[in-house]
Motif scaffolding. Structure first.
Motif, mmCIF file in Angstrom:
data_model
loop_
_atom_site.group_PDB
_atom_site.id
_atom_site.type_symbol
_atom_site.label_atom_id
_atom_site.label_comp_id
_atom_site.label_asym_id
_atom_site.label_seq_id
_atom_site.Cartn_x
_atom_site.Cartn_y
_atom_site.Cartn_z
ATOM 1 N N GLY A 1 33.790 3.354 53.824
ATOM 2 C CA GLY A 1 33.702 2.846 52.462
ATOM 3 C C GLY A 1 34.721 1.753 52.190
ATOM 4 N N SER A 2 34.746 1.297 50.951
ATOM 5 C CA SER A 2 35.658 0.232 50.535
ATOM 6 C C SER A 2 37.023 0.798 50.174
ATOM 7 C CB SER A 2 35.088 -0.503 49.328
ATOM 8 O OG SER A 2 33.913 -1.176 49.689
ATOM 9 N N HIS A 3 38.054 0.127 50.656
ATOM 10 C CA HIS A 3 39.432 0.527 50.394
ATOM 11 C C HIS A 3 40.269 -0.721 50.147
ATOM 12 C CE1 HIS A 3 38.654 4.640 51.717
ATOM 13 N NE2 HIS A 3 37.913 4.081 52.662
ATOM 14 N N THR A 4 41.218 -0.612 49.227
ATOM 15 C CA THR A 4 42.124 -1.717 48.932
ATOM 16 C C THR A 4 43.482 -1.432 49.541
ATOM 17 O OG1 THR A 4 40.992 -2.178 46.845
ATOM 18 C CG2 THR A 4 43.218 -3.071 47.101
ATOM 19 N N ILE A 5 43.941 -2.357 50.362
ATOM 20 C CA ILE A 5 45.276 -2.284 50.952
ATOM 21 C C ILE A 5 46.109 -3.328 50.234
ATOM 22 C CG2 ILE A 5 46.638 -2.520 53.063
ATOM 23 C CD1 ILE A 5 44.140 -1.657 54.613
ATOM 24 N N SER A 6 47.265 -2.921 49.728
ATOM 25 C CA SER A 6 48.100 -3.849 48.965
ATOM 26 C C SER A 6 49.553 -3.745 49.398
ATOM 27 C CB SER A 6 47.967 -3.590 47.461
ATOM 28 O OG SER A 6 48.371 -2.276 47.151
ATOM 29 N N SER A 7 50.290 -4.802 49.088
ATOM 30 C CA SER A 7 51.702 -4.869 49.421
ATOM 31 C C SER A 7 52.468 -5.454 48.250
ATOM 32 C CB SER A 7 51.903 -5.745 50.660
ATOM 33 O OG SER A 7 53.257 -5.823 51.014
ATOM 34 N N GLN A 8 53.746 -5.127 48.205
ATOM 35 C CA GLN A 8 54.616 -5.660 47.160
ATOM 36 C C GLN A 8 54.049 -5.385 45.778
ATOM 37 O OE1 GLN A 8 57.026 -6.022 49.659
ATOM 38 N NE2 GLN A 8 57.846 -7.535 48.270
ATOM 39 N N ASN A 9 53.656 -4.147 45.537
ATOM 40 C CA ASN A 9 53.121 -3.725 44.237
ATOM 41 C C ASN A 9 51.928 -4.559 43.791
ATOM 42 O OD1 ASN A 9 55.037 -1.633 43.963
ATOM 43 N ND2 ASN A 9 56.557 -3.123 43.286
ATOM 44 N N GLY A 10 51.058 -4.854 44.727
ATOM 45 C CA GLY A 10 49.823 -5.568 44.416
ATOM 46 C C GLY A 10 49.919 -7.074 44.490
ATOM 47 N N ALA A 11 51.090 -7.619 44.836
ATOM 48 C CA ALA A 11 51.242 -9.071 44.929
ATOM 49 C C ALA A 11 50.314 -9.648 45.995
ATOM 50 C CB ALA A 11 52.692 -9.440 45.230
ATOM 51 N N SER A 12 50.040 -8.874 47.020
ATOM 52 C CA SER A 12 49.080 -9.261 48.051
ATOM 53 C C SER A 12 48.162 -8.069 48.287
ATOM 54 C CB SER A 12 49.791 -9.632 49.355
ATOM 55 O OG SER A 12 48.851 -9.959 50.365
ATOM 56 N N SER A 13 46.873 -8.318 48.334
ATOM 57 C CA SER A 13 45.950 -7.215 48.600
ATOM 58 C C SER A 13 44.723 -7.729 49.328
ATOM 59 C CB SER A 13 45.555 -6.507 47.299
ATOM 60 O OG SER A 13 44.827 -7.366 46.468
ATOM 61 N N LEU A 14 44.055 -6.799 49.981
ATOM 62 C CA LEU A 14 42.799 -7.142 50.624
ATOM 63 C C LEU A 14 41.892 -5.930 50.610
ATOM 64 C CD1 LEU A 14 42.197 -6.519 54.019
ATOM 65 C CD2 LEU A 14 44.484 -7.420 54.005
ATOM 66 N N LEU A 15 40.611 -6.211 50.606
ATOM 67 C CA LEU A 15 39.592 -5.169 50.563
ATOM 68 C C LEU A 15 39.016 -4.998 51.959
ATOM 69 C CD1 LEU A 15 37.911 -3.312 48.652
ATOM 70 C CD2 LEU A 15 36.277 -5.185 48.507
ATOM 71 N N ILE A 16 38.961 -3.755 52.425
ATOM 72 C CA ILE A 16 38.361 -3.451 53.722
ATOM 73 C C ILE A 16 37.155 -2.557 53.486
ATOM 74 C CG2 ILE A 16 38.662 -2.172 55.884
ATOM 75 C CD1 ILE A 16 41.476 -3.053 56.015
ATOM 76 N N ASN A 17 36.037 -2.931 54.073
ATOM 77 C CA ASN A 17 34.849 -2.075 54.065
ATOM 78 C C ASN A 17 34.871 -1.318 55.390
ATOM 79 O OD1 ASN A 17 32.495 -0.843 53.326
ATOM 80 N ND2 ASN A 17 31.200 -2.550 53.956
ATOM 81 N N ALA A 18 35.520 -0.165 55.375
ATOM 82 C CA ALA A 18 35.790 0.600 56.592
ATOM 83 C C ALA A 18 34.531 1.249 57.155
ATOM 84 C CB ALA A 18 36.831 1.670 56.303
ATOM 85 N N GLU A 19 34.398 1.149 58.468
ATOM 86 C CA GLU A 19 33.323 1.816 59.200
ATOM 87 C C GLU A 19 33.960 2.768 60.203
ATOM 88 O OE1 GLU A 19 30.563 -0.934 60.988
ATOM 89 O OE2 GLU A 19 30.793 -2.338 59.321
ATOM 90 N N LYS A 20 33.395 3.972 60.311
ATOM 91 C CA LYS A 20 33.961 4.934 61.252
ATOM 92 C C LYS A 20 33.802 4.422 62.684
ATOM 93 C CE LYS A 20 29.879 7.888 60.908
ATOM 94 N NZ LYS A 20 29.419 9.218 60.514
ATOM 95 N N ASN A 21 34.687 4.928 63.543
ATOM 96 C CA ASN A 21 34.698 4.589 64.964
ATOM 97 C C ASN A 21 35.037 3.113 65.205
ATOM 98 O OD1 ASN A 21 34.578 5.670 67.563
ATOM 99 N ND2 ASN A 21 32.495 4.947 67.871
#
Length: 148
Positions: free
Chosen positions: A86-106
Motif C-alpha cells: 500500500g501507500s506509505h509516506t516517509i518523511s524527514s525533519q518533521n515533514g520538511a522532506s517527504s516522499l510517497l512509496i506505493n509498497a509492494e510485497k517481496n
C-alpha cells in the motif's frame, strides 16, 4: 546585516562540527552483514533508508513513516524496516522532506537521505533511488537500529 548572519552561521556550523559526530545506535556486525544480503520478504516490502555521506556529521536526522518515528540517521548509517502493501509516506525533519512509496510485497525499496545545509541548521532531502544505487549506498554504511 546579511554578512553578519553569514558570519554567525559559519561560526555556528564550525562549533557544531567541532563537537563531533552524531550519535547513532549501531547494530551488531552479524545483523549488518545479514541486512546487506538484500533478501526480500514474501509478505512485506523491505525499505532501506540510508545516509552515505559524512557531510553534516554532527547532525542526527529523524525519519518517520506514516507519522511514526522510524529511526534517526547519522553519517554513514542505514536502517531498514518492513511495510505492508500500500501507500506509505516517509518523511524527514518533521515533514520538511517527504516522499510517497506505493509498497509492494517481496520488493526492496531504497531511500537516500541527502544532507542539505541551510543558513542556520541542517536539513535533508529524501529520494527514492534505484536498487543498484541503493545497494551501493547501503554497502558504504553501517546498520543502525530502527524504531519500527
Amino acid at each position: 546585516m546579511l554578512i553578519r548572519k553569514m558570519l554567525f552561521s559559519a561560526v555556528l556550523m564550525g562549533a557544531v562540527m567541532a563537537t563531533g559526530c552524531a550519535s547513532v545506535n549501531k547494530a551488531p556486525a552479524a545483523l549488518d552483514a545479514e541486512a546487506k544480503q538484500f533478501n526480500t520478504h514474501p509478505d512485506f516490502a523491505q525499505v532501506y533508508v540510508y545516509r552515505n555521506e559524512t557531510f553534516g556529521a554532527a547532525i542526527s536526522m529523524p525519519v518517520a513513516v506514516d507519522g511514526q518515528r522510524a529511526g534517526t540517521t547519522g553519517p554513514k548509517s542505514f536502517f531498514m524496516f518492513q511495510l505492508p502493501e500500500g501507500s506509505h509516506t516517509i518523511s524527514s525533519q518533521n515533514g520538511a522532506s517527504s516522499l510517497l512509496i506505493n509498497a509492494e510485497k517481496n520488493k526492496n525499496y531504497f531511500v537516500w537521505q541527502e544532507v542539505k545545509m541551510g543558513m542556520a541548521s541542517g536539513g535533508s532531502k529524501l529520494q527514492l533511488v534505484s536498487e543498484q544505487q541503493g545497494r551501493s549506498g547501503v554497502q558504504q554504511c553501517s546498520l543502525i537500529h530502527s524504531n519500527l
